[in-house]
Design a protein around this motif. Structure first.
Motif, PDB file in Angstrom:
ATOM      1  N   VAL A   1       0.855  -1.175  -0.040  1.00 45.53           N
ATOM      2  CA  VAL A   1      -0.173   0.098   0.081  1.00 45.53           C
ATOM      3  C   VAL A   1       0.721   1.217  -0.025  1.00 45.53           C
ATOM      4  CG1 VAL A   1      -2.160  -1.237   1.076  1.00 45.53           C
ATOM      5  CG2 VAL A   1      -0.526  -0.232   2.617  1.00 45.53           C
ATOM      6  N   GLY A   2       2.199   1.183   0.561  1.00 43.65           N
ATOM      7  CA  GLY A   2       2.779   2.306   0.582  1.00 43.65           C
ATOM      8  C   GLY A   2       3.793   2.579  -0.480  1.00 43.65           C
ATOM      9  N   HIS A   3       3.714   1.753  -1.475  1.00 41.64           N
ATOM     10  CA  HIS A   3       4.409   1.949  -2.600  1.00 41.64           C
ATOM     11  C   HIS A   3       3.884   3.142  -3.918  1.00 41.64           C
ATOM     12  CE1 HIS A   3       5.947  -1.583  -0.763  1.00 41.64           C
ATOM     13  NE2 HIS A   3       7.046  -1.396  -1.800  1.00 41.64           N
ATOM     14  N   ARG A   4       5.046   3.449  -4.404  1.00 42.78           N
ATOM     15  CA  ARG A   4       4.628   4.404  -5.489  1.00 42.78           C
ATOM     16  C   ARG A   4       4.774   3.701  -6.975  1.00 42.78           C
ATOM     17  NH1 ARG A   4       6.690   8.057  -1.829  1.00 42.78           N
ATOM     18  NH2 ARG A   4       5.149   9.822  -1.354  1.00 42.78           N
ATOM     19  N   GLN A   5       4.365   4.412  -7.803  1.00 42.74           N
ATOM     20  CA  GLN A   5       3.912   3.864  -9.068  1.00 42.74           C
ATOM     21  C   GLN A   5       5.334   3.179  -9.677  1.00 42.74           C
ATOM     22  OE1 GLN A   5       2.937   6.797 -12.246  1.00 42.74           O
ATOM     23  NE2 GLN A   5       2.019   5.015 -13.487  1.00 42.74           N
ATOM     24  N   ASN A   6       6.362   4.056  -9.239  1.00 40.83           N
ATOM     25  CA  ASN A   6       7.620   3.492  -9.821  1.00 40.83           C
ATOM     26  C   ASN A   6       8.379   2.230  -9.069  1.00 40.83           C
ATOM     27  OD1 ASN A   6       8.376   4.874  -7.451  1.00 40.83           O
ATOM     28  ND2 ASN A   6       9.732   6.474  -8.757  1.00 40.83           N
ATOM     29  N   GLU A   7       7.743   1.819  -7.996  1.00 38.62           N
ATOM     30  CA  GLU A   7       8.099   0.816  -7.289  1.00 38.62           C
ATOM     31  C   GLU A   7       6.944  -0.334  -7.355  1.00 38.62           C
ATOM     32  OE1 GLU A   7       9.492   3.544  -3.472  1.00 38.62           O
ATOM     33  OE2 GLU A   7       7.371   2.764  -3.530  1.00 38.62           O
ATOM     34  N   LEU A   8       6.472  -0.312  -8.418  1.00 35.67           N
ATOM     35  CA  LEU A   8       5.420  -1.309  -8.691  1.00 35.67           C
ATOM     36  C   LEU A   8       5.449  -1.853 -10.211  1.00 35.67           C
ATOM     37  CD1 LEU A   8       2.205   0.395  -7.066  1.00 35.67           C
ATOM     38  CD2 LEU A   8       3.438  -1.596  -6.047  1.00 35.67           C
ATOM     39  N   SER A   9       5.479  -3.039 -10.424  1.00 38.19           N
ATOM     40  CA  SER A   9       5.454  -3.572 -11.866  1.00 38.19           C
ATOM     41  C   SER A   9       3.973  -3.222 -12.525  1.00 38.19           C
ATOM     42  CB  SER A   9       5.593  -5.118 -11.683  1.00 38.19           C
ATOM     43  OG  SER A   9       4.280  -5.851 -11.316  1.00 38.19           O
ATOM     44  N   GLY A  10       4.196  -3.474 -13.619  1.00 40.64           N
ATOM     45  CA  GLY A  10       3.043  -2.951 -14.508  1.00 40.64           C
ATOM     46  C   GLY A  10       1.589  -3.612 -14.069  1.00 40.64           C
ATOM     47  N   GLY A  11       1.597  -5.019 -13.740  1.00 38.74           N
ATOM     48  CA  GLY A  11       0.520  -5.693 -13.301  1.00 38.74           C
ATOM     49  C   GLY A  11       0.095  -5.137 -12.172  1.00 38.74           C
ATOM     50  N   GLN A  12       1.219  -5.062 -11.081  1.00 39.15           N
ATOM     51  CA  GLN A  12       0.757  -4.255  -9.972  1.00 39.15           C
ATOM     52  C   GLN A  12       0.184  -2.949  -9.944  1.00 39.15           C
ATOM     53  OE1 GLN A  12       4.700  -4.853  -8.121  1.00 39.15           O
ATOM     54  NE2 GLN A  12       4.111  -6.532  -6.949  1.00 39.15           N
ATOM     55  N   GLN A  13       0.517  -2.064 -10.926  1.00 44.43           N
ATOM     56  CA  GLN A  13       0.080  -1.060 -11.333  1.00 44.43           C
ATOM     57  C   GLN A  13      -1.213  -1.056 -11.750  1.00 44.43           C
ATOM     58  OE1 GLN A  13       2.390   1.859 -13.513  1.00 44.43           O
ATOM     59  NE2 GLN A  13       4.122   0.895 -12.809  1.00 44.43           N
ATOM     60  N   GLN A  14      -1.644  -2.078 -12.683  1.00 43.86           N
ATOM     61  CA  GLN A  14      -3.060  -2.185 -13.041  1.00 43.86           C
ATOM     62  C   GLN A  14      -3.826  -2.663 -11.786  1.00 43.86           C
ATOM     63  OE1 GLN A  14      -4.940  -0.856 -15.097  1.00 43.86           O
ATOM     64  NE2 GLN A  14      -4.837  -1.591 -16.878  1.00 43.86           N
ATOM     65  N   ARG A  15      -3.434  -3.378 -10.724  1.00 42.97           N
ATOM     66  CA  ARG A  15      -4.329  -4.047  -9.764  1.00 42.97           C
ATOM     67  C   ARG A  15      -4.630  -2.981  -8.838  1.00 42.97           C
ATOM     68  NH1 ARG A  15      -0.782  -8.942  -9.108  1.00 42.97           N
ATOM     69  NH2 ARG A  15      -1.144  -8.923  -6.810  1.00 42.97           N
ATOM     70  N   VAL A  16      -3.597  -1.853  -8.786  1.00 39.13           N
ATOM     71  CA  VAL A  16      -3.735  -0.711  -8.066  1.00 39.13           C
ATOM     72  C   VAL A  16      -4.833   0.233  -8.541  1.00 39.13           C
ATOM     73  CG1 VAL A  16      -3.094   1.529  -7.275  1.00 39.13           C
ATOM     74  CG2 VAL A  16      -1.482  -0.694  -7.072  1.00 39.13           C
ATOM     75  N   ALA A  17      -4.873   0.447 -10.142  1.00 37.60           N
ATOM     76  CA  ALA A  17      -5.781   0.981 -10.713  1.00 37.60           C
ATOM     77  C   ALA A  17      -7.059   0.262 -10.757  1.00 37.60           C
ATOM     78  CB  ALA A  17      -5.716   1.033 -12.233  1.00 37.60           C
ATOM     79  N   ILE A  18      -7.186  -1.203 -10.500  1.00 37.63           N
ATOM     80  CA  ILE A  18      -8.668  -1.946 -10.480  1.00 37.63           C
ATOM     81  C   ILE A  18      -9.089  -1.530  -8.948  1.00 37.63           C
ATOM     82  CG2 ILE A  18      -9.568  -4.007 -10.212  1.00 37.63           C
ATOM     83  CD1 ILE A  18      -7.599  -5.168 -12.362  1.00 37.63           C
ATOM     84  N   ALA A  19      -8.225  -1.427  -7.919  1.00 36.85           N
ATOM     85  CA  ALA A  19      -8.375  -1.447  -6.493  1.00 36.85           C
ATOM     86  C   ALA A  19      -9.065   0.147  -6.381  1.00 36.85           C
ATOM     87  CB  ALA A  19      -7.238  -1.442  -5.682  1.00 36.85           C
ATOM     88  N   ARG A  20      -8.403   1.106  -7.059  1.00 35.02           N
ATOM     89  CA  ARG A  20      -9.054   2.451  -7.120  1.00 35.02           C
ATOM     90  C   ARG A  20     -10.388   2.248  -7.639  1.00 35.02           C
ATOM     91  NH1 ARG A  20      -5.852   6.962 -10.261  1.00 35.02           N
ATOM     92  NH2 ARG A  20      -6.650   5.899 -12.170  1.00 35.02           N
ATOM     93  N   ALA A  21     -10.516   1.734  -8.664  1.00 38.36           N
ATOM     94  CA  ALA A  21     -11.903   1.640  -9.201  1.00 38.36           C
ATOM     95  C   ALA A  21     -13.153   0.834  -8.306  1.00 38.36           C
ATOM     96  CB  ALA A  21     -11.786   0.888 -10.820  1.00 38.36           C
ATOM     97  N   LEU A  22     -12.606   0.015  -7.503  1.00 39.19           N
ATOM     98  CA  LEU A  22     -13.384  -0.743  -6.953  1.00 39.19           C
ATOM     99  C   LEU A  22     -13.606  -0.162  -5.599  1.00 39.19           C
ATOM    100  CD1 LEU A  22     -11.988  -4.242  -7.129  1.00 39.19           C
ATOM    101  CD2 LEU A  22     -14.112  -3.291  -8.198  1.00 39.19           C
ATOM    102  N   ALA A  23     -12.691   0.760  -5.307  1.00 40.77           N
ATOM    103  CA  ALA A  23     -12.681   1.578  -3.709  1.00 40.77           C
ATOM    104  C   ALA A  23     -14.351   2.505  -3.370  1.00 40.77           C
ATOM    105  CB  ALA A  23     -11.448   2.581  -3.568  1.00 40.77           C
ATOM    106  N   THR A  24     -14.922   2.975  -4.548  1.00 37.69           N
ATOM    107  CA  THR A  24     -16.089   3.652  -4.297  1.00 37.69           C
ATOM    108  C   THR A  24     -17.519   2.662  -4.464  1.00 37.69           C
ATOM    109  OG1 THR A  24     -16.139   4.129  -6.835  1.00 37.69           O
ATOM    110  CG2 THR A  24     -15.049   5.722  -5.341  1.00 37.69           C
TER     111      THR A  24
END
Lengths: 251, 396
Positions: free
Chosen positions: A141-164
């Motif tokens: 949770v504390g990582h920034r974009q440049n510390e995440l792989s592409g798949g992880q970034q997309q999963r963060v994006a999915i999480a962001r979409a699901l958060a609401t």
């Protein structure tokens, strides 16, 4: 939430742009119905108008003609602020380029839509955490974009979409920037979400990706054609016959 | 979106790009620091003027200087004393001032010798620390007694191995006449008209005899009420006008208030002009912020698009960028105040006068810098808020 009426109901949507005085029609009388619980893929080559269609479904743009009801509410003729509210409340976006804010951590990115909803810091944090755990990123949770792989970034994006907790998940080429293995993982995750009842609309140019959806429509030169409905899917018994019936070919 | 959340977001964003923030706040910072340093400098010089002018006498005193030009060149002691009969005048102290030589043992010093009347003590508020004052009998008898200033006592007695404190009772010669020191004056420091401690006071009648002068050089007067000052000044001027047959150059009437006003107005005019120039630099600083913010909006177009797609309303984006501009300019203002205060301290040390930065100047310059942020932040913020999410998302 209204279980009876469709989540997305489009009737004779026309979208055109005026370029140098010339009217260029991008979408020709599109009609589309997506029920709650659907997993729909919109497939089309580049230049087919699929991005424009996605923008309209996502309330980022408004049609020139026709009617678009999202969760029972007419989108056409709404003010900017109302459209923004609709995006915040009804839609979770998953973009091809992830579109995370690079300066923010994964958690802060997931909190973003909740900030604009006006939730308290405590609630935001709890919901963002929950969403990240759902996509299996509870540890990062504390990582920034440049510390995440592409798949992880997309999963963060999915999480962001699901958060609401949006009724609709709108994914624009979610696998476009990923290698095929990670892409498949992401798609698997979306299938899982759909099994849990999440309505998903996926926009892609890739037929293989579209195969994973229950239902596919093809858009070509601004005209929509129904391709298949995967009613055979075992654990799915939801009604989406309506979608097929409502399908309209261009006159 | 809540306002506190917006503030946190803006501060985070401002802090995340430190170099850009510092560069864009530099203009405001320098402007505010300059304004504060200039105000401090202005205050310092007007303090200096005030302290110098106050040595001329208290606010209820006025002085008349006889310049001795024209056909009637002098004013006698009796004529001077007559000014005391005017309304609202509480005391008159005529003075004849000459330069003389005082000698004790083998030491000789050049000194200002003033012939005075006993009223001098009250009118000039100048008393003795040891011994007695010059009294009425001294005037009548033209006795050769003297009051000595502390500096003169030191100059005169130190080389002769006499403690200046023991001056009272000693005999000195002034221009060859033997005088007895009856009082040691208190120490008063310098004034605009010269040192107060380098002088010898003798009875006015004695002075006229010894130095062979008939008129007075200065008349010090005290009024009953400072509010009556201007009416006293005009009646004194009327009397003198008559006496000197309309020659206004023969005399000069001066009161502390007027002297202060004259000196201060010169001072203030200069200062105000400098501060105007510095204020312009604040505006220039604001334009600097606007430039950086406009660049920042272009740079962050995609961010704006993402925020909008996630539910940021127009006013949220406007607020965010406006707050960023205000945070930058406000931060610049605060640092400017700190640096301005440091500068004012250094100026005080160098000029050897106490400087002060008034609280309202600090508040005003901080307020103005924040205001500059709002004004020049509005255009970029509005540009950001008006972006269409579709276009903004497509931007790379």
């Amino acid at each position: 939430m209204n279980g009876q009426s469709a989540l997305i109901e489009m009737n004779d949507i026309v979208k055109y742009y005026k370029m140098a005085g010339e009217k260029m029609t991008v979408l020709h009388n599109i009609s589309l119905k997506v029920n709650h619980g659907d997993f729909l893929a919109i497939v089309g080559p580049s230049g087919s108008g699929k991005s424009t269609l996605m923008n309209i479904i996502g309330c980022l743009d408004v049609p020139n003609e026709g009617s678009y009801k999202l969760d029972g509410m007419e989108i056409r003729g709404q003010s900017d602020n109302r459209l923004t509210e609709m995006r915040n409340k009804k839609i979770g976006f998953i973009f091809q380029g992830y579109h995370l804010l690079p300066r923010l951590t994964a958690l802060e990115n997931c909190e973003l839509p909740l900030i604009y909803r006006g939730l308290s810091a405590k609630e935001r944090r709890a919901r963002a955490m929950e969403a990240l755990e759902r996509v299996g990123l509870g540890e990062r949770v504390g990582h920034r974009q440049n510390e995440l792989s592409g798949g992880q970034q997309q999963r963060v994006a999915i999480a962001r979409a699901l958060a609401t907790n949006p009724p609709l998940l709108l994914a624009d080429e979610p696998t476009g920037a990923l290698d095929s293995k990670t892409g498949m993982e992401v798609l698997g995750m979306m299938e899982e979400l759909n099994r849990a009842g999440q309505t998903i609309v996926l926009i892609t140019h890739d037929m293989e990706v579209a195969q994973r959806a229950r239902r596919t429509v093809i858009i070509r030169d601004g005209v929509l054609t129904e391709q298949k409905g995967r009613d055979s899917h075992e654990d799915y018994a939801g009604p989406h016959n309506g979608g097929q019936e409502r399908l309209i070919e261009q006159a | 979106m809540k306002i506190t959340q917006g503030l946190i977001m803006a501060v985070k964003s401002v802090l995340s790009n430190k170099l850009r923030t510092i560069l864009s706040m530099l203009g405001i910072l320098i402007g505010v620091a300059t304004v504060i340093a200039l105000v401090a400098m202005g205050k310092a010089s007007s303090n200096e003027v005030a302290s110098q002018v106050s040595t001329l006498g208290s606010p209820d005193s006025l002085s008349v200087t006889i310049t001795g030009r024209g056909t009637v060149t002098s004013l006698s002691v009796d004529e001077a004393l007559k000014l005391g009969e005017l309304n609202n005048v509480s005391g008159v102290a005529p003075i004849t001032s000459t330069n003389g030589y005082a000698k004790y043992g083998r030491t000789q010093v050049s000194v200002t010798v003033e012939g005075i009347t006993p009223e001098y003590e009250e009118v000039k508020d100048f008393s003795v620390q040891d011994g007695r004052y010059i009294a009425a009998p001294d005037i009548n008898n033209k006795t050769k007694v003297a009051l000595i200033g502390t500096q003169t006592a030191q100059d005169l007695f130190e080389d002769e191995r006499v403690d200046p404190e023991d001056a009272v009772g000693r005999k000195i010669t002034i221009n060859g006449y033997i005088f007895t020191i009856v009082g040691l004056l208190e120490s008063k420091g310098d004034s605009l008209t010269g040192s107060n401690d380098e002088k010898i006071l003798i009875p006015i009648s004695t002075a006229q005899k010894v130095f062979q002068v008939s008129g007075v050089t200065t008349i010090n007067m005290k009024v009953t009420d400072t509010k009556q000052m201007s009416s006293v000044v005009s009646s004194v001027e009327a009397q003198l006008y008559e006496k000197f047959r309309g020659n206004e150059n023969a005399y000069r009437v001066l009161n502390q208030e007027e002297a202060m006003k004259t000196l201060n107005s010169v001072n203030e005019t200069m200062n105000r002009q400098l501060i105007y120039v510095a204020a312009i630099s604040l505006v220039v600083g604001g334009i600097g912020i606007m430039n950086i913010m406009l660049v920042s909006v272009t740079e962050r177009t995609r961010e704006i698009g993402i925020r909008k797609s996630l539910g940021a309303k127009k006013r949220d984006i406007l607020f965010q960028f406006l707050v960023e501009a205000v945070v930058i300019s406000g931060l610049g203002g605060m640092l400017g105040i700190v640096i301005g205060n440091i500068a004012s301290y250094i100026i005080g040390e160098v000029m050897k006068t106490p400087t002060e930065v008034p609280m309202n100047t600090m508040l005003l310059s901080f307020g103005f810098s924040a205001f500059v942020g709002v004004v020049f932040g509005y255009l970029p913020a509005n540009k950001a808020a008006s972006l269409r999410p579709v276009d903004a998302l497509r931007h790379d």
